[in-house]
Design an enzyme around this catalytic site. Structure first.
Site: not given
Length: 477
Positions: A191, A200, A210, A232, A234, A259, A341, A408
């Site tokens: 994503d 959390d 990445d 990279d 990160d 949550i 969507n 999503s």
């Protein structure tokens, strides 16, 4: 969402924008034309020199005849490193770069075409259809296509301060009496990245990557923002979308804060493949990603030992995803994908990778258990299922919490459920196949609409305890 001052108020374009990069194409060569000397994009990011020719006149000659100059040729997929070696390897740049430069493709990666897939970046915008047509005639090329765009499938709502109605709708509490998640489980969120310092999530994250590496042209529709160049190590989240999905699937739970995720145990692998843009056509900020970043990101998740991959993204790229999703199935990795969507039926309006039969497609319902007004539908999504996708509270970037909505958001509910089923297998020492897990989730879903196989509701709303009971019976049988 955040709107940077330097891009406020752009004029929307008046024509339908392109759904692919306007200065790139992707080719897969025939086996004898594979060029192992060309660098990976990751090698280039680590300092290797980009190649400006392919090295085979059957390809370079076509481009010369078209009068085109290539900025770079690079291999799309990184060779596989086994999960055990990857987990033990230090994550510093030098070590990772050395691993990528020295790694060799394995036999199945040659057979599938991963070792023979290349991205061509041109110095200027080109007629992509014309280039694809010309290259398709080359005896060195087995497949050529545009570098299609996928988009995140969520829209923002309000700041987090409410309740997680979705967990009640899928009867998660009853399911947790059976399984909460095995410590060895790994769920990949492919994503926009994940907030690596979120209270959390941070205790559940393993080192990711990445894969965003866009050097080309976005045409008239998009203005790129933030970190969109150079792959990279990160995978931090600039958008918030990936962080939200991660929280739904597997936020740290039963810890008196934040949550609760569907799957409490196990780890989460952040894989960043989407980057922020200003959409001049819709006059808003969103995130997009390209095939040449998303598909190697999926492969990295597979190679890293993920049991479940969450894909809350989609585009019109058709069969392009088939090889990588087949590879996931062959490695017994569940792939859960959002239907989209657009409030569109399929056929004739598919969203991929959800429409690929190797994935489990997920649509969205609201708190009244009705199909969300935006949720795509149609029997062409194989047997799809539904999950909560409206006003969903979860984690967000900058250690925050918000409500978001979209298919999503529905997708990680199902990814979390798949993780619980895999956890039962890990606990018993016996593992169900991807097909068995998909079948269990579909068959135990609570029927909605006109019942099983409904055009708008598919197989119905996923049911956590029913699925876990069926899985346990299958494992005990």
């Amino acid at each position: 969402m955040f709107y940077p001052s330097d891009v406020q108020g752009p004029r929307p374009v008046s024509r339908e924008p392109s759904d692919h990069a306007t200065n790139q194409v992707v080719i897969t060569t025939v086996p004898e034309a594979a060029n192992r000397e060309l660098p990976h994009a990751l090698n280039v990011a680590a300092g290797a020199t980009a190649a400006t020719s392919f090295g085979d006149n059957r390809i370079d000659g076509v481009l010369y005849q078209l009068g085109l100059r290539a900025r770079s040729f690079s291999r799309v997929f990184v060779p596989r490193t086994d999960a055990t070696t990857l987990a033990a390897m230090p994550k510093d740049r030098a070590t990772m770069a050395a691993r990528m430069i020295s790694a060799d493709y394995q036999a199945d990666e040659d057979e599938s075409g991963f070792s023979r897939t290349f991205k061509i970046d041109f110095e200027t915008d080109v007629n992509v259809a014309q280039v694809c047509q010309a290259l398709s005639q080359s005896t060195a090329v087995s497949e050529v296509r545009p570098n299609y765009i996928s988009r995140i499938l969520a829209s923002p709502s309000d700041e987090f301060y409410g309740f997680q109605w979705g967990l009640q709708a899928i009867e998660a509490e009853m399911g947790w009496d059976i399984e909460t998640g095995h410590s060895d489980l790994l769920i990949a969120i492919v994503d926009s990245g994940i907030d690596l310092q979120h209270d959390d999530l941070k205790d559940k994250l393993v080192a990711g990557e990445d894969f965003v590496n866009f050097q080309g042209s976005l045409g008239q529709r998009y203005i790129p923002l933030g970190d969109y160049q150079d792959r990279d190590f990160d995978p931090d989240d600039e958008d918030g979308h990936g962080t939200h999905c991660a929280g739904i699937a597997g936020a740290s739970s039963n810890n008196t804060r934040g949550i609760t995720g569907v799957c409490w145990g196990g780890k989460i692998l952040p894989v960043r493949v989407m980057f922020r843009v200003w959409d001049r056509f819709e006059n808003r900020e969103t995130s997009i990603g390209f095939d040449t970043d998303i598909m190697p990101g999926i492969k990295f998740a597979i190679d890293s030992g993920a049991h479940v991959i969450n894909l809350s993204l989609g585009g019109s790229n058709g069969d392009a995803y088939r090889p990588i999703l087949q590879a996931a199935r062959d490695r017994n990795v569940c792939v859960v994908a959002a239907t989209g969507n657009e409030n569109a039926g399929f056929p004739p309006a598919p969203s991929y990778p959800a429409a690929d039969p190797n994935s489990l497609a997920v649509g969205a319902i609201n708190s009244a258990l009705n199909r969300a007004s935006f949720s795509n539908y149609g029997l062409g999504y194989a047997p799809f299922v539904m999950a909560p996708g409206v006003e969903i509270a979860s984690t967000y970037k900058d250690n925050g919490y918000v409500y978001l909505q979209g298919t999503s958001m529905a997708t990680p509910f199902v990814a979390g459920l798949a993780g619980l089923i895999v956890s039962l297998g890990l606990r018993s020492g016996k593992q169900l196949t991807v097909d068995e897990i998909y079948t269990i989730i579909r068959e135990t879903a609570t029927p909605l609409g006109l019942g099983k196989g409904d055009r708008f509701y598919g197989e119905g709303l996923v049911n956590v305890p029913a699925a876990l009971k069926a899985a346990q019976e299958k494992l005990d049988g």
